[in-house]
Design a protein around this motif. Structure first.
Motif, short mmCIF file in Angstrom:
data_model
loop_
_atom_site.label_atom_id
_atom_site.label_comp_id
_atom_site.label_asym_id
_atom_site.label_seq_id
_atom_site.Cartn_x
_atom_site.Cartn_y
_atom_site.Cartn_z
N PHE A 138 1.18 -1.16 -0.04
CA PHE A 138 0.00 -0.01 0.17
C PHE A 138 0.81 1.31 -0.14
CE2 PHE A 138 -3.44 -2.70 1.72
CZ PHE A 138 -4.26 -2.68 0.68
N ASP A 139 2.22 1.15 0.32
CA ASP A 139 2.97 2.45 0.38
C ASP A 139 3.55 2.66 -1.11
OD1 ASP A 139 2.71 2.80 3.03
OD2 ASP A 139 4.20 1.40 3.42
N ASN A 140 3.41 1.52 -1.95
CA ASN A 140 3.58 1.88 -3.33
C ASN A 140 2.65 2.10 -4.50
OD1 ASN A 140 4.60 1.67 -5.77
ND2 ASN A 140 5.83 -0.16 -5.48
N PRO A 141 2.27 3.43 -4.52
CA PRO A 141 0.95 3.66 -5.37
C PRO A 141 1.00 3.21 -6.67
CG PRO A 141 1.94 5.81 -4.26
CD PRO A 141 3.13 4.74 -4.01
N GLU A 142 2.10 3.05 -7.44
CA GLU A 142 2.15 2.32 -8.68
C GLU A 142 1.62 0.97 -8.54
OE1 GLU A 142 2.74 3.75 -11.52
OE2 GLU A 142 3.19 5.56 -10.32
N GLU A 143 1.95 0.22 -7.64
CA GLU A 143 1.75 -1.14 -7.54
C GLU A 143 0.04 -1.25 -7.21
OE1 GLU A 143 4.40 -3.46 -4.97
OE2 GLU A 143 2.70 -4.90 -4.40
N VAL A 144 -0.61 -0.29 -6.30
CA VAL A 144 -1.79 0.01 -6.06
C VAL A 144 -2.62 0.09 -7.35
CG1 VAL A 144 -3.67 1.11 -4.64
CG2 VAL A 144 -1.27 0.70 -3.76
N ILE A 145 -2.12 0.91 -8.08
CA ILE A 145 -2.88 1.42 -9.24
C ILE A 145 -2.81 0.18 -10.34
CG2 ILE A 145 -2.68 2.96 -11.26
CD1 ILE A 145 -1.57 5.16 -9.43
N GLN A 146 -1.70 -0.43 -10.47
CA GLN A 146 -1.71 -1.61 -11.23
C GLN A 146 -2.71 -2.73 -10.93
OE1 GLN A 146 2.39 -3.40 -11.35
NE2 GLN A 146 2.07 -4.20 -13.50
N TYR A 147 -2.63 -2.99 -9.73
CA TYR A 147 -3.68 -3.85 -9.00
C TYR A 147 -5.22 -3.38 -9.33
CZ TYR A 147 -6.73 -6.78 -6.73
OH TYR A 147 -7.83 -7.61 -6.53
N ALA A 148 -5.23 -2.30 -8.99
CA ALA A 148 -6.88 -1.55 -9.30
C ALA A 148 -7.17 -1.82 -10.79
CB ALA A 148 -6.91 -0.27 -8.74
N ASN A 149 -6.12 -1.32 -11.52
CA ASN A 149 -6.68 -1.41 -12.93
C ASN A 149 -6.88 -2.80 -13.61
OD1 ASN A 149 -6.42 1.20 -13.62
ND2 ASN A 149 -4.11 1.34 -14.25
N GLY A 150 -6.19 -3.80 -12.82
CA GLY A 150 -6.38 -5.11 -13.63
C GLY A 150 -7.62 -5.86 -12.64
N ALA A 151 -8.08 -5.35 -11.50
CA ALA A 151 -9.10 -6.08 -10.76
C ALA A 151 -10.45 -6.02 -11.59
CB ALA A 151 -9.46 -5.33 -9.53
N VAL A 152 -11.04 -7.51 -11.46
CA VAL A 152 -12.29 -7.53 -12.21
C VAL A 152 -13.46 -7.36 -11.25
CG1 VAL A 152 -13.74 -9.15 -13.71
CG2 VAL A 152 -11.30 -8.70 -13.99
N VAL A 153 -14.17 -6.10 -11.18
CA VAL A 153 -15.23 -5.94 -10.08
C VAL A 153 -16.52 -5.77 -11.06
CG1 VAL A 153 -16.01 -4.49 -8.52
CG2 VAL A 153 -13.48 -4.82 -8.71
N GLN A 154 -17.70 -6.45 -10.42
CA GLN A 154 -18.71 -6.45 -11.20
C GLN A 154 -19.83 -6.10 -9.86
OE1 GLN A 154 -17.92 -10.45 -12.59
NE2 GLN A 154 -19.03 -9.75 -14.34
N TRP A 155 -20.66 -5.26 -10.32
CA TRP A 155 -21.88 -5.05 -9.59
C TRP A 155 -23.20 -5.92 -9.98
CZ3 TRP A 155 -22.92 -3.50 -4.95
CH2 TRP A 155 -24.19 -3.14 -4.38
N ASN A 156 -24.03 -6.78 -9.06
CA ASN A 156 -25.15 -7.40 -9.48
C ASN A 156 -26.10 -7.21 -8.64
OD1 ASN A 156 -26.57 -9.13 -10.57
ND2 ASN A 156 -25.49 -10.87 -10.39
N ALA A 157 -27.02 -6.38 -8.89
CA ALA A 157 -28.22 -6.04 -8.37
C ALA A 157 -28.02 -5.44 -7.05
CB ALA A 157 -29.16 -7.31 -7.97
N ASP A 158 -27.62 -6.21 -5.82
CA ASP A 158 -27.21 -5.39 -4.58
C ASP A 158 -25.72 -6.23 -4.16
OD1 ASP A 158 -28.26 -7.73 -3.70
OD2 ASP A 158 -29.54 -6.60 -2.10
N ARG A 159 -25.31 -6.91 -5.03
CA ARG A 159 -23.84 -7.81 -4.66
C ARG A 159 -22.87 -7.27 -5.25
NH1 ARG A 159 -25.41 -10.36 -0.13
NH2 ARG A 159 -23.83 -12.07 -0.31
N VAL A 160 -21.61 -7.28 -4.99
CA VAL A 160 -20.24 -6.97 -5.45
C VAL A 160 -19.61 -8.40 -5.80
CG1 VAL A 160 -19.23 -6.32 -3.29
CG2 VAL A 160 -18.41 -5.32 -5.52
N LEU A 161 -19.06 -8.23 -6.93
CA LEU A 161 -18.24 -9.47 -7.11
C LEU A 161 -16.63 -9.20 -7.55
CD1 LEU A 161 -20.65 -11.30 -9.81
CD2 LEU A 161 -20.73 -11.57 -7.36
N LEU A 162 -15.83 -9.77 -7.11
CA LEU A 162 -14.34 -9.48 -7.50
C LEU A 162 -14.09 -10.99 -8.04
CD1 LEU A 162 -11.83 -7.93 -6.96
CD2 LEU A 162 -11.41 -9.31 -5.06
#
Ligand code: DC
Length: 220
Positions: free
Chosen positions: A49-73
């Motif tokens: 978490f102290d490395n913003p580049e690493e955090v951004i890279q992770y977030a860019n690749g994360a597959v997040v979906q919203w389904n009605a009222d549930r969140v999927l990772l």
């Protein structure tokens, strides 16, 4: 029609937004859940978490979906796992980064395309949906929010001293208000509801009244 409900932690946005959406036949979007899901994934992947580049890279690749009222990772329903103190404590590492916010804001806009939605968060009316037809800012004093949380936890069999709740809440409020992008603030054209001393059904009635009034003006 897009209805945005923003406000600080513990103001009751989520439950109000959810019931309002149900009553109106609108979809409901909890944007905090999206931030929480990416944070959970980053913890699981041991992102530094102290490395913003690493955090951004992770977030860019994360597959997040919203389904009605549930969140999927990555296809897994993580709606329950995201509500834990380690996730809450680490969210600011992601929420403070404009690159992460831009990606999650795009996702939020994609989710709402072609739908009537009640969306809740911190920056929905101010930054993500500046053209939303109806904007509400739901707030309450720090003491009142801490008192409600105290009661909620006690009912769940997890009582915590109110001072501890207030201290943690103050820390989150400060972080939410001071981030350079997506800071907690009412949009200029938001209707502000201060829910001190109001019960849930009174707040809900007020919110529905505001939305119905907007709907009527839109329908001409
Ligand atoms: O609504 P919540 O308490 O689940 O949100 C958790 C955190 O996510 C909140 O402290 C800040 C962040 N958040 C954000 O930065 N922008 C949003 N639109 C929603 C949540």
């Amino acid at each position: 029609m897009i209805v945005t409900i923003d406000g600080p932690a513990g103001a009751g946005k989520s439950s109000i937004a959810k019931i309002a959406a149900e009553r109106l036949g609108f979809a409901f979007l909890d944007t905090g859940a999206l931030y929480r899901a990416v944070t959970l994934g980053a913890i699981r992947s041991q992102v530094d978490f102290d490395n913003p580049e690493e955090v951004i890279q992770y977030a860019n690749g994360a597959v997040v979906q919203w389904n009605a009222d549930r969140v999927l990772l990555g296809g897994e329903d993580v709606s329950d796992q995201i509500r834990t103190p380690p996730v809450t404590d680490a969210i600011h590492f992601l929420a403070d980064l404009p690159e992460v916010r831009t990606r999650l804001s795009e996702l939020q806009r994609e989710i709402t395309v072609g739908r009537d939605v009640v969306t809740e968060g911190r920056d929905q009316g101010s930054e993500v949906f500046p053209n939303a037809e109806c904007k509400i800012f739901l707030t309450a004093s720090a003491e009142e929010r801490a008192k409600r949380r105290h009661q909620q936890l006690a009912e769940m069999g997890r009582p915590l001293p109110i001072e501890d709740i207030l201290k943690a809440q103050d820390g989150r409020d400060e972080k939410d208000r001071s981030r350079p992008m997506g800071a907690l603030r009412p949009a200029d054209d938001a209707v502000i509801i201060d829910s001190d001393g109001m019960d849930t059904s009174t707040v809900l009635d007020k919110v529905l009244e505001i939305i119905e009034a907007k709907r009527k003006t839109l329908e001409g």
